[in-house]
Scaffold this motif. Structure first.
Motif, PDB file in Angstrom:
ATOM      1  N   MET A  68       3.306  24.316 -30.037  1.00 25.99           N
ATOM      2  CA  MET A  68       3.981  25.574 -30.389  1.00 25.99           C
ATOM      3  C   MET A  68       5.055  25.879 -29.354  1.00 25.99           C
ATOM      4  O   MET A  68       6.174  26.270 -29.669  1.00 25.99           O
ATOM      5  CB  MET A  68       2.919  26.684 -30.414  1.00 25.99           C
ATOM      6  N   LEU A  69       4.701  25.667 -28.085  1.00 28.34           N
ATOM      7  CA  LEU A  69       5.601  25.968 -26.972  1.00 28.34           C
ATOM      8  C   LEU A  69       6.775  24.984 -26.912  1.00 28.34           C
ATOM      9  O   LEU A  69       7.945  25.370 -26.882  1.00 28.34           O
ATOM     10  CB  LEU A  69       4.783  25.901 -25.666  1.00 28.34           C
ATOM     11  N   LEU A  70       6.443  23.693 -26.901  1.00 30.89           N
ATOM     12  CA  LEU A  70       7.486  22.686 -26.676  1.00 30.89           C
ATOM     13  C   LEU A  70       8.485  22.628 -27.828  1.00 30.89           C
ATOM     14  O   LEU A  70       9.655  22.318 -27.629  1.00 30.89           O
ATOM     15  CB  LEU A  70       6.872  21.303 -26.450  1.00 30.89           C
ATOM     16  N   ALA A  71       8.016  22.932 -29.040  1.00 26.14           N
ATOM     17  CA  ALA A  71       8.927  22.850 -30.188  1.00 26.14           C
ATOM     18  C   ALA A  71      10.049  23.887 -30.101  1.00 26.14           C
ATOM     19  O   ALA A  71      11.075  23.753 -30.763  1.00 26.14           O
ATOM     20  CB  ALA A  71       8.131  23.034 -31.483  1.00 26.14           C
ATOM     21  N   THR A  72       9.865  24.914 -29.244  1.00 26.95           N
ATOM     22  CA  THR A  72      10.923  25.935 -29.142  1.00 26.95           C
ATOM     23  C   THR A  72      12.189  25.368 -28.512  1.00 26.95           C
ATOM     24  O   THR A  72      13.287  25.826 -28.803  1.00 26.95           O
ATOM     25  CB  THR A  72      10.472  27.136 -28.280  1.00 26.95           C
ATOM     26  N   GLY A  73      12.043  24.373 -27.648  1.00 33.51           N
ATOM     27  CA  GLY A  73      13.206  23.834 -26.933  1.00 33.51           C
ATOM     28  C   GLY A  73      14.280  23.344 -27.890  1.00 33.51           C
ATOM     29  O   GLY A  73      15.468  23.695 -27.773  1.00 33.51           O
ATOM     30  N   ILE A  93      24.560  23.735 -40.861  1.00 31.15           N
ATOM     31  CA  ILE A  93      23.343  24.566 -40.927  1.00 31.15           C
ATOM     32  C   ILE A  93      22.255  23.912 -40.086  1.00 31.15           C
ATOM     33  O   ILE A  93      22.129  22.679 -40.057  1.00 31.15           O
ATOM     34  CB  ILE A  93      22.874  24.765 -42.385  1.00 31.15           C
ATOM     35  N   SER A  94      21.491  24.724 -39.372  1.00 28.17           N
ATOM     36  CA  SER A  94      20.404  24.165 -38.561  1.00 28.17           C
ATOM     37  C   SER A  94      19.079  24.278 -39.309  1.00 28.17           C
ATOM     38  O   SER A  94      18.872  25.242 -40.055  1.00 28.17           O
ATOM     39  CB  SER A  94      20.303  24.937 -37.241  1.00 28.17           C
ATOM     40  N   LEU A  95      18.201  23.295 -39.126  1.00 28.55           N
ATOM     41  CA  LEU A  95      16.879  23.317 -39.754  1.00 28.55           C
ATOM     42  C   LEU A  95      15.818  22.850 -38.762  1.00 28.55           C
ATOM     43  O   LEU A  95      16.028  21.874 -38.031  1.00 28.55           O
ATOM     44  CB  LEU A  95      16.833  22.371 -40.972  1.00 28.55           C
ATOM     45  N   THR A  96      14.690  23.515 -38.755  1.00 30.05           N
ATOM     46  CA  THR A  96      13.555  23.042 -37.951  1.00 30.05           C
ATOM     47  C   THR A  96      12.863  21.903 -38.715  1.00 30.05           C
ATOM     48  O   THR A  96      13.158  21.665 -39.898  1.00 30.05           O
ATOM     49  CB  THR A  96      12.524  24.169 -37.733  1.00 30.05           C
ATOM     50  N   GLY A  97      11.916  21.258 -38.053  1.00 30.72           N
ATOM     51  CA  GLY A  97      11.152  20.193 -38.722  1.00 30.72           C
ATOM     52  C   GLY A  97      10.443  20.728 -39.957  1.00 30.72           C
ATOM     53  O   GLY A  97      10.405  20.087 -41.010  1.00 30.72           O
ATOM     54  N   ALA A  98       9.892  21.943 -39.846  1.00 34.71           N
ATOM     55  CA  ALA A  98       9.171  22.543 -40.971  1.00 34.71           C
ATOM     56  C   ALA A  98      10.124  22.817 -42.129  1.00 34.71           C
ATOM     57  O   ALA A  98       9.804  22.573 -43.298  1.00 34.71           O
ATOM     58  CB  ALA A  98       8.504  23.835 -40.523  1.00 34.71           C
ATOM     59  N   GLN A  99      11.317  23.324 -41.818  1.00 38.64           N
ATOM     60  CA  GLN A  99      12.268  23.639 -42.883  1.00 38.64           C
ATOM     61  C   GLN A  99      12.744  22.396 -43.631  1.00 38.64           C
ATOM     62  O   GLN A  99      12.979  22.424 -44.826  1.00 38.64           O
ATOM     63  CB  GLN A  99      13.466  24.407 -42.298  1.00 38.64           C
ATOM     64  N   GLY A 135      14.827  17.713 -33.306  1.00 40.15           N
ATOM     65  CA  GLY A 135      14.076  16.474 -33.095  1.00 40.15           C
ATOM     66  C   GLY A 135      12.676  16.766 -32.585  1.00 40.15           C
ATOM     67  O   GLY A 135      12.355  17.916 -32.253  1.00 40.15           O
ATOM     68  N   PHE A 136      11.834  15.729 -32.530  1.00 42.49           N
ATOM     69  CA  PHE A 136      10.564  15.778 -31.775  1.00 42.49           C
ATOM     70  C   PHE A 136       9.468  16.564 -32.492  1.00 42.49           C
ATOM     71  O   PHE A 136       8.329  16.515 -32.110  1.00 42.49           O
ATOM     72  CB  PHE A 136      10.905  16.365 -30.394  1.00 42.49           C
ATOM     73  N   GLN A 137       9.803  17.301 -33.588  1.00 44.53           N
ATOM     74  CA  GLN A 137       8.804  18.188 -34.191  1.00 44.53           C
ATOM     75  C   GLN A 137       8.606  17.941 -35.675  1.00 44.53           C
ATOM     76  O   GLN A 137       9.464  17.396 -36.358  1.00 44.53           O
ATOM     77  CB  GLN A 137       9.208  19.642 -33.989  1.00 44.53           C
ATOM     78  N   GLY A 138       7.458  18.338 -36.162  1.00 43.06           N
ATOM     79  CA  GLY A 138       7.176  18.274 -37.586  1.00 43.06           C
ATOM     80  C   GLY A 138       6.117  19.297 -37.919  1.00 43.06           C
ATOM     81  O   GLY A 138       5.826  20.195 -37.108  1.00 43.06           O
ATOM     82  N   ILE A 139       5.547  19.163 -39.126  1.00 49.54           N
ATOM     83  CA  ILE A 139       4.429  20.029 -39.512  1.00 49.54           C
ATOM     84  C   ILE A 139       3.326  19.146 -40.096  1.00 49.54           C
ATOM     85  O   ILE A 139       3.598  18.095 -40.672  1.00 49.54           O
ATOM     86  CB  ILE A 139       4.819  21.081 -40.578  1.00 49.54           C
ATOM     87  N   GLU A 146       1.404  23.930 -39.746  1.00 45.99           N
ATOM     88  CA  GLU A 146       1.043  23.793 -38.328  1.00 45.99           C
ATOM     89  C   GLU A 146       2.109  22.944 -37.639  1.00 45.99           C
ATOM     90  O   GLU A 146       2.390  21.806 -38.073  1.00 45.99           O
ATOM     91  CB  GLU A 146      -0.297  23.048 -38.212  1.00 45.99           C
ATOM     92  N   ILE A 147       2.682  23.475 -36.559  1.00 45.44           N
ATOM     93  CA  ILE A 147       3.733  22.725 -35.859  1.00 45.44           C
ATOM     94  C   ILE A 147       3.111  21.595 -35.038  1.00 45.44           C
ATOM     95  O   ILE A 147       2.155  21.806 -34.300  1.00 45.44           O
ATOM     96  CB  ILE A 147       4.547  23.660 -34.944  1.00 45.44           C
ATOM     97  N   THR A 148       3.669  20.402 -35.183  1.00 47.56           N
ATOM     98  CA  THR A 148       3.217  19.250 -34.388  1.00 47.56           C
ATOM     99  C   THR A 148       4.419  18.702 -33.615  1.00 47.56           C
ATOM    100  O   THR A 148       5.567  18.954 -33.991  1.00 47.56           O
ATOM    101  CB  THR A 148       2.697  18.119 -35.294  1.00 47.56           C
ATOM    102  N   THR A 149       4.156  17.952 -32.543  1.00 48.51           N
ATOM    103  CA  THR A 149       5.251  17.198 -31.914  1.00 48.51           C
ATOM    104  C   THR A 149       4.867  15.723 -31.850  1.00 48.51           C
ATOM    105  O   THR A 149       3.697  15.355 -31.985  1.00 48.51           O
ATOM    106  CB  THR A 149       5.599  17.702 -30.492  1.00 48.51           C
TER     107      THR A 149
END
Ligand code: ADP
Ligand code: ASP
Ligand code: MG
Length: 602
Positions: A68-73, A93-99, A135-139, A146-149
């Motif tokens: 949860m913490l590291l994915a913020t970077g 447009i920016s997207l997180t791994g979950a998006q 990068g580095f993250q997914g769900i 659930e956020i994973t790295t």
């Protein structure tokens, strides 16, 4: 219009100015008639900073909260880069791994990618936007979010996986050095840029300490044949191309958990020579293998176990036709290698075994999956096969066994790993071309364990490495001593192996729990080690490469504590404080130095 995935690492997006420069480069790529997906890391050393914060609160932070913490970077960088692109009139447009829908295993802090949804990415690309992905993250699933790295350095893996899922024409990894170099320029100042490297070689280098690429990124590129280039964020120079063999067709579902083993291989043309009780001092391996190289004999596997008292065992294999020559060299050298222990002078002894075979499992899917080697050992133990030597590389585990056991070993391995085609005889996965040594690497992050007096029976290695694998501990070198010792009437051997220092505590716990079950007494641990390795597919069938490595260390008076090889690499464990000097000496010995000075940014 081609689709390109471009990844920019931490230093490349470390400041607002650098983010603006990245935006310009991306816009230029779009202007050359490309669609672009950008993957970014956290800015500079942000991830390290976050880890430190957590450690100030807890010595053993929960892995879910760490993710949860590291994915913020990365989330900071995607927004800033999107803004920078929009500011220069490039829609983005920016997207997180979950998006995006980057679905991974539910393994926090080391998740493998299972699947990447491409609908949302494609619709934004079709709108003419650059998509900037964290990068580095997914769900862990599309339902519970659930956020994973993926593990440290994992943005490279995100980028290559996205390129594969989208069917991109190539994946470009932009970093703070001009590409893949013969070694880390921060440790050896005349490291030289290479224009290309095979994926097998890069896999070895990446897992032996060259952090320029995440090994799993190389694995995905190799499995799917994705063109992969590493280049500098600061220049327009060509960089380094990672060349992969033509891949077998593979599904995009279970992307990072494809079949672990692609082939079972065997080699009956092997003989083993062991030198027991050679002195534990610099120069011994150099003189033995130097003489063997002068006879033009190519050695295949070499192992040297940890020292006992003042002496070591060294064992190696050669093709049967070369046995006589190799034996006479070993016999001639043995008396010279007299131990200096005055109280009980021991003489080195040569033990020959003509009737051995090598069986191996091979496949890029075994990278970072500790259970695979353990499963091989267990499979062989189940059919009563004893292991004489073990050699591991990132994409292969080889065992030397009695020749008479070869047939049943192959049958059992084919069944266990669901290989229905016939096994490959005398196969080498590496390509026997290119320089014998492409690059060298140093890993200062390893710990060595040695377990003394393990009963010499089938199934012992299986028991130990299955338990370690169950704790997700990846093992690097595994070496069995050649010498048997009788303890209370039972023949025993020692097994030594190395693990990442971060796993050392967990490994010790596993070993302590096993001690009474297996019946060994002593566990030795040493964290003050460095591992220096040479990698090159051109070393196959080329006599003298090992000899040159050992001579370089010997000239520096550096003692070799352990040796392990695979077909395309040789690794030596030396004392921690001698690691950098060892790396520099070896880089020089193989003439890897370049004339161009590589500038490394802070
Ligand atoms: P990024 O943040 O771009 O992902 P990394 O720090 O992960 O960058 O990787 C780049 C660094 O890898 C370089 O700065 C260099 O110090 C180190 N490195 C280690 N071995 C090599 C090598 N063989 N070639 C190039 N760089 C290497
Ligand atoms: N930010 C993550 C790390 O520092 C991932 C990466 O940069 O690749 O490990
Ligand atoms: Mg990196």
């Amino acid at each position: 219009m081609a689709l390109i995935v471009q990844k920019f690492g931490g230093t490349s997006v470390g400041t607002v100015e650098r983010i603006k420069a990245v935006a310009e480069r991306v816009k230029k790529t779009v202007a050359e008639n490309n669609s672009v997906v950008v993957v970014v890391s956290a800015m500079g050393k942000t991830t390290d900073g976050l880890v430190k914060l957590a450690q100030e609160i807890s010595a053993t932070p929960c892995r879910r909260e760490m993710d949860m913490l590291l994915a913020t970077g990365e989330q900071v960088t995607i927004a800033l880069l999107s803004l920078a692109l929009q500011e220069i009139d490039q829609p983005a447009i920016s997207l997180t791994g979950a998006q995006v829908g980057i679905v991974t295993e539910a393994e926090h802090s080391r998740a493998r990618i299972l699947e990447i949804k491409t609908d949302r990415l494609n619709s934004h690309l079709n709108e003419g936007k650059v998509v900037v992905v964290a990068g580095f993250q997914g769900i862990s699933s599309l339902d519970n979010l659930e956020i994973t790295t993926l593990g440290r350095g994992g943005s490279d893996t995100s980028a290559v996986a996205l390129a594969v899922a989208l069917g991109a024409s190539k994946c470009e990894i932009y970093t703070d050095v001009p590409g893949i170099l013969t070694t880390d320029p921060r440790l050896v100042e005349d490291a030289q840029l290479m224009s290309e490297i095979t994926s097998d070689e890069m896999l070895e280098l990446a897992s032996l300490g060259a952090k320029v690429l995440h090994p799993r990124a190389v694995e995905i590129a190799r499995n799917y044949g994705m063109p992969l280039v590493v280049l500098s964020s600061w220049s327009d120079a060509q960089g380094t191309t990672v060349v992969s063999p033509t891949p077998k067709p593979r599904s995009l579902v279970g992307l990072e958990i494809t079949k672990a083993v692609d082939a079972v291989e065997f080699d009956l043309d092997q003989a083993k020579i062991a030198l027991l009780r050679v002195p534990d001092k610099p120069g011994v391996a150099a003189s033995l293998f130097g003489e063997i190289a002068r006879q033009n004999v190519d050695v295949d596997l070499i192992i040297q176990s940890i020292h006992e008292g003042n002496s070591n065992d060294i064992a190696f294999t050669v093709v049967k036709g070369m046995l006589n020559q190799a034996e006479s060299v070993a016999e001639a050298i043995a008396p010279v290698l007299r131990s200096e222990k005055a109280s009980a002078p021991e003489e080195a002894e040569v033990v020959i075994e003509k009737k051995v075979a090598k069986v191996a499992i091979a496949g890029a899917g075994m990278i970072g999956r500790p259970g695979i080697a353990a499963k091989m050992f267990q499979t062989l133990a189940n059919v009563g096969v004893n292991l004489e030597m073990i050699s591991t590389s990132e994409v292969k585990v080889s065992c030397v066994i009695a020749e008479t056991d070869c047939q049943k070993a192959i049958a059992a391995l084919c069944e266990a790993f669901e290989i229905d085609c016939s096994p490959v005889q005398n196969a080498h996965t590496g390509v026997n071309e290119g320089p014998p040594v492409r690059g060298v690497a140093l890993d200062k992050n390893q710990a060595r364990f040695a377990i003394k007096n393990i009963p010499d029976q089938p199934g012992m290695a299986a028991k130990i490495f299955t338990q370690l694998a169950a704790q997700n501990i990846s093992i690097d070198m595994i070496i069995q001593s050649q010498r048997c010792r009788l303890v209370k009437g039972v023949a025993t051997r020692d097994i030594a192996f190395t693990v990442a220092q971060g796993d050392a505590g967990a490994a010790r716990q596993v070993l302590e729990d096993l001690a009474s079950v297996i019946g060994f007494e002593e566990i030795l641990e040493n964290r003050a080690i460095s591992k220096v390795s040479i990698v090159g597919s051109g070393m196959i069938g080329q006599p003298g490469v090992a000899a040159r490595l050992f001579a370089a260390l010997s000239e520096e008076k550096i003692n070799i504590q352990m040796i392990a090889t695979s077909e395309i690499k040789i690794s030596c464990v030396v004392a921690e404080d001698e690691g950098i000097r060892a790396l520099q000496a070896v880089h020089k010995a193989f003439n890897l130095a370049g004339s161009e000075k590589i500038v490394v940014p802070a």
